[in-house]
Write an enzyme that holds these catalytic residues in place. Structure first.
Site, PDB file in Angstrom:
ATOM      1  N   CYS A  78      39.611  44.075  43.908  1.00  0.00           N
ATOM      2  CA  CYS A  78      40.506  43.353  44.810  1.00  0.00           C
ATOM      3  C   CYS A  78      39.777  42.665  45.958  1.00  0.00           C
ATOM      4  O   CYS A  78      39.019  41.733  45.775  1.00  0.00           O
ATOM      5  CB  CYS A  78      41.586  44.301  45.311  1.00  0.00           C
ATOM      6  SG  CYS A  78      42.946  43.416  46.152  1.00  0.00           S
ATOM      7  N   GLU A  86      43.462  46.761  39.080  1.00  0.00           N
ATOM      8  CA  GLU A  86      43.329  47.759  40.143  1.00  0.00           C
ATOM      9  C   GLU A  86      44.580  48.644  40.163  1.00  0.00           C
ATOM     10  O   GLU A  86      45.705  48.153  40.143  1.00  0.00           O
ATOM     11  CB  GLU A  86      43.191  47.035  41.483  1.00  0.00           C
ATOM     12  CG  GLU A  86      43.279  47.929  42.703  1.00  0.00           C
ATOM     13  CD  GLU A  86      43.429  47.131  43.992  1.00  0.00           C
ATOM     14  OE1 GLU A  86      43.036  47.643  45.050  1.00  0.00           O
ATOM     15  OE2 GLU A  86      43.942  45.987  43.928  1.00  0.00           O
ATOM     16  N   LYS A 113      36.005  51.477  45.168  1.00  0.00           N
ATOM     17  CA  LYS A 113      36.184  50.298  46.014  1.00  0.00           C
ATOM     18  C   LYS A 113      35.488  50.492  47.355  1.00  0.00           C
ATOM     19  O   LYS A 113      35.690  51.501  48.033  1.00  0.00           O
ATOM     20  CB  LYS A 113      37.677  50.032  46.216  1.00  0.00           C
ATOM     21  CG  LYS A 113      37.993  48.747  46.965  1.00  0.00           C
ATOM     22  CD  LYS A 113      39.503  48.521  46.993  1.00  0.00           C
ATOM     23  CE  LYS A 113      39.873  47.235  47.708  1.00  0.00           C
ATOM     24  NZ  LYS A 113      41.334  47.019  47.722  1.00  0.00           N
TER      25      LYS A 113
END
Length: 500
Positions: free
Chosen positions: A377, A269, A326
């Site tokens: 994440c 990420e 995300k």
């Protein structure tokens, strides 16, 4: 219960840790005592499990004064801990109201249904990490295979049910002591204790049946992937030194892995923490064009006047085939709750002037090797996001994370979350993080490889693309509404019987 996860990882305690609270809530204890006990239990569990949040301190490298840094770290820890404690307190309140006047096994059913229902609601919000189910990961892989039936809440239900039966047995034993009935006269106590033991064994036997199934992996489904763990400390990541190290480290790592014969390379990420238009001018982009090996690159994507935390599929000819933004952003770290109040202070944590925005929850992530399941994440903690992508044809999991912000127990817990997602969806998982733990997890949750912490590492591994669909992938979390329905029916039956 807080000791069940990293750093202690005493996972077996989860099967008894809820017993004291259950005894207090289900007994004739005063209401205030029940609520206080639930609040303290919730603070104890979530506070201990999430203590790694305090690792965001110190933040002086971002210009945040020492005292302000401490205040921000403590505020985050306390706020998230209390949010979890509210769940436990709500369970205690609902148990007190709905389990009155019912039989022992009905009370256990109601307790399990309420806990799963509340966790399900909790998972819809922005803060979700400490589900009871993750106390078993990554060590008790057998019980985690229950997740293939109806997701992680199947494991939660198992833990609560065993605890509930043990608690009911203990309460029966205490009442027999008070009544002077000892030496086996209270057969109900023995039956309840035996029921808890039998349920524990039966659940593990079901899990073992799923765990012991062989993995069918045809050679044509093989995919050789490479992982780069860049190890760029957050203290320098967003400054010139960090940017230079990132470009050099990921370029060199990509070239090395490409020469080792991998078919694709995964970066963490935010591996290159700037806009994608700038990534196109880096040596990494040039290396991809020269070597012709696909790369999955973490960077920022543009969305109007704002930006996204994204993972890009860059093919060997330099074309961006796909992009995944995300979905679940980290509160305060990536977006600002109550922005009008906290915006001026917290915006200093962002490297850009624009606003970070979430991606759409119904995204898919196509690659030259078939559809993948992208996880960035924090999203690892939300099973439904991974399930949706698996149901939409995702054949393997690509998990990209930073993990450099916190204490070492956080990356261990993050690895535990990805292990659960791999089992639930019956998929291989490839994890690339900035500072560790990066890893490879097979569909049975076994860690094939895991990196060290705070080291620069390269790794190549063969995974296999899979198109199987577990019961959970096909039907989602069907168990929770079933438990709630059965609990309501059971309660109505007792109400009707009491009125006769």
């Amino acid at each position: 219960m807080g000791l069940t996860v990293a750093p202690v990882e005493a996972w077996f305690l989860a099967w008894i840790a809820l017993v004291p609270l259950w005894v207090i809530v289900a007994s004739s204890t005063p209401q205030k005592t029940k609520l206080l006990s639930a609040l303290l239990w919730g603070i104890g569990y979530h506070g201990v499990a999430l203590a790694w949040i305090t690792g965001v301190h110190p933040m002086m490298w971002m210009g945040v004064p020492w005292l302000a840094s401490i205040a921000i770290a403590l505020f985050c820890w306390v706020a998230i801990t209390l949010w979890g404690a509210v769940l436990v307190t709500a369970w205690a309140v609902c148990m007190t109201i709905f389990s009155r006047g019912v039989g022992t096994f009905t009370r256990v059913l109601i307790g399990v249904a309420l806990w799963c229902g509340l966790e399900s609601l909790w998972s819809l919000g922005p803060l979700y990490w400490t589900s009871l189910s993750y106390t078993q990961s990554p060590h008790n892989l057998i019980i985690l295979h229950l997740g293939q039936i109806s997701g992680s809440l199947t494991v939660t239900a198992a833990i609560v049910a065993v605890n509930g039966l043990l608690a009911e047995a203990w309460m029966r034993y205490e009442r027999s002591e008070v009544g002077g009935r000892r030496s086996g006269k209270n057969t109900i106590t023995l039956r309840l204790f035996a029921s808890s033991c039998l349920l524990f064994v039966a659940l593990h036997l079901v899990g073992f049946g799923l765990y012991s199934r062989p993995l069918v992996q045809p050679p044509e489904t093989a995919l050789r992937v490479g992982i780069i763990q860049g190890n760029i400390p957050n203290t320098i990541k967003l400054y010139s030194e960090g940017l230079r190290r990132a470009i050099a480290g990921y370029t060199e790592g990509y070239i090395t892995l490409a020469e080792q014969g991998v078919e694709a390379v995964l970066t963490p990420e935010g591996a290159l923490p700037f806009m994608w238009s700038e990534v196109l001018r880096t040596s990494l982009y040039t290396a991809v064009q020269e070597k012709g090996v696909t790369a999955w690159i973490g960077a920022f994507g543009e969305q109007g006047q704002n930006y996204t935390n994204s993972l890009f599929t860059l093919t060997g000819d330099g074309t961006v085939l796909s992009r995944y933004d995300k979905v679940k952003l980290v509160p305060i770290g990536e977006y600002i709750p109550f922005e009008q109040v906290l915006g001026g202070l917290v915006r200093r944590l962002s490297p850009l002037e624009a606003k970070l925005v979430p991606g759409a929850p119904d995204q898919v992530f196509d690659t030259p090797f078939g559809r993948a399941i992208a996880v960035i994440c924090y999203s690892s903690a939300f099973p439904e996001q991974v399930r949706y992508q698996a149901a939409a044809g995702g054949q393997f999991i690509l998990s990209a994370a930073n993990n450099a912000h916190y204490s070492p127990s956080m990356p261990a817990q993050h690895h535990a979350q990805d292990t659960m997602r791999a089992i639930e969806t019956d998929r291989w998982a490839v994890r690339a993080t900035n500072t560790g733990y990066s890893g490879i997890v097979d569909p049975h949750g076994r860690t094939v490889w895991i990196s060290n912490l705070n080291t620069y590492e390269l790794h190549a591994e063969t995974i296999y693309r899979r198109t199987t669909q577990t019961l959970y992938v096909r039907w989602g979390d069907w168990l929770t509404p079933l438990l709630l329905g059965l609990a309501v029916i059971s309660k109505l039956i007792f109400l009707q019987a009491s009125q006769k």
